[in-house]
Design a protein around this motif. Structure first.
Motif, PDB file in Angstrom:
ATOM      1  N   PRO A 185      -4.830   4.155  10.260  1.00 25.02           N
ATOM      2  CA  PRO A 185      -3.518   4.791  10.403  1.00 25.02           C
ATOM      3  C   PRO A 185      -2.415   3.772  10.723  1.00 25.02           C
ATOM      4  O   PRO A 185      -1.309   3.885  10.216  1.00 25.02           O
ATOM      5  N   LYS A 186      -2.710   2.792  11.544  1.00 23.86           N
ATOM      6  CA  LYS A 186      -1.720   1.772  11.880  1.00 23.86           C
ATOM      7  C   LYS A 186      -1.373   0.948  10.659  1.00 23.86           C
ATOM      8  O   LYS A 186      -0.217   0.609  10.437  1.00 23.86           O
ATOM      9  N   ALA A 187      -2.376   0.614   9.857  1.00 22.44           N
ATOM     10  CA  ALA A 187      -2.127  -0.182   8.658  1.00 22.44           C
ATOM     11  C   ALA A 187      -1.287   0.606   7.652  1.00 22.44           C
ATOM     12  O   ALA A 187      -0.363   0.066   7.047  1.00 22.44           O
ATOM     13  N   THR A 188      -1.580   1.884   7.478  1.00 23.10           N
ATOM     14  CA  THR A 188      -0.812   2.669   6.514  1.00 23.10           C
ATOM     15  C   THR A 188       0.608   2.914   7.022  1.00 23.10           C
ATOM     16  O   THR A 188       1.542   2.924   6.237  1.00 23.10           O
ATOM     17  N   LEU A 189       0.772   3.096   8.322  1.00 25.85           N
ATOM     18  CA  LEU A 189       2.124   3.256   8.862  1.00 25.85           C
ATOM     19  C   LEU A 189       2.930   1.975   8.715  1.00 25.85           C
ATOM     20  O   LEU A 189       4.110   2.012   8.373  1.00 25.85           O
ATOM     21  N   ALA A 190       2.287   0.848   8.948  1.00 25.66           N
ATOM     22  CA  ALA A 190       2.982  -0.428   8.782  1.00 25.66           C
ATOM     23  C   ALA A 190       3.360  -0.632   7.322  1.00 25.66           C
ATOM     24  O   ALA A 190       4.453  -1.095   7.010  1.00 25.66           O
ATOM     25  N   TYR A 191       2.469  -0.249   6.407  1.00 25.81           N
ATOM     26  CA  TYR A 191       2.754  -0.377   4.995  1.00 25.81           C
ATOM     27  C   TYR A 191       3.902   0.550   4.596  1.00 25.81           C
ATOM     28  O   TYR A 191       4.816   0.150   3.887  1.00 25.81           O
ATOM     29  N   ARG A 192       3.881   1.774   5.078  1.00 26.46           N
ATOM     30  CA  ARG A 192       4.963   2.714   4.758  1.00 26.46           C
ATOM     31  C   ARG A 192       6.295   2.208   5.285  1.00 26.46           C
ATOM     32  O   ARG A 192       7.304   2.302   4.611  1.00 26.46           O
ATOM     33  N   GLY A 193       6.285   1.659   6.492  1.00 30.23           N
ATOM     34  CA  GLY A 193       7.519   1.113   7.050  1.00 30.23           C
ATOM     35  C   GLY A 193       8.017  -0.056   6.241  1.00 30.23           C
ATOM     36  O   GLY A 193       9.218  -0.215   6.014  1.00 30.23           O
TER      37      GLY A 193
END
Length: 195
Positions: free
Chosen positions: A160-168
């Motif tokens: 989840p942290k990786a996907t949130l960082a990618y989305r940001g």
């Protein structure tokens, strides 16, 4: 498909042979370990034991399995035999103790990954496998279950942290100036907010 004889030509109904071969699953060539893992995985997926129950069963089974393997070694002269598959069952129990609350399909996928890692035996598993005792027979598979389960758990926690960082990061690239855009959309004009 072929049915192999029990290790050391012992009787198949001997308690040591039954436990070490996981009730005969280790005697079915070429399915041995996969059949043993599938049988215990089916019970796990239906019963859905929690982490504590899986860890407790792994501890109890490891003691009984070590005694059975030691007895087989004394009676037949065979230490780590390919027909002994209770170690793979223990590896899956250790793995499930880490990811017991996951969905069934995810547990099944991680168990398949465990079988791959168990066959491959990368370092340090290949070193652990050389420990000359019944615990050496069991320890490499239990370590494989712990490594695969821990890796899956770490990936799941980081995902989840990786996907949130990618989305940001992608949102930041599409917006030229995020704060200016927010200020522009909050003001209204005759024709609506500016794009």
């Amino acid at each position: 498909m072929e049915l192999l004889p029990p290790p050391g030509a012992l009787a198949w109904f001997s308690p040591d042979v039954l436990l070490a071969t996981w009730f005969g699953a280790g005697l079915v060539e070429p399915l041995r370990a996969g059949l043993a893992v599938a049988s215990v995985l089916t019970v796990i997926l239906v019963a859905r034991p929690g982490r504590t129950a899986s860890a407790s069963w792994a501890m109890l089974l490891s003691i009984a399995a070590a005694l059975a393997i030691a007895s087989l070694e004394v009676r037949s002269g065979i230490g780590d035999d390919r027909r002994i598959v209770v170690d793979e069952v223990l590896g899956v129990l250790v793995l499930v103790a880490l990811i017991a609350t996951w969905r069934r399909i995810a547990i099944t996928a991680v168990a398949a990954l465990f079988l791959f890692v168990d066959r491959w035996k990368p370092w340090p598993l290949n070193v652990i496998e050389t420990i000359p005792s019944p615990f050496g027979v069991l320890a490499d598979d239990m370590a494989a279950g712990a490594i695969v389960g821990s890796a899956a758990l770490l990936i799941w926690l980081a995902w989840p942290k990786a996907t949130l960082a990618y989305r940001g990061a992608t949102c930041g690239r599409t917006m030229k100036n995020g704060s200016a855009l927010m200020a522009d959309t909050s003001r209204s004009t005759k024709n609506g907010p500016k794009p």
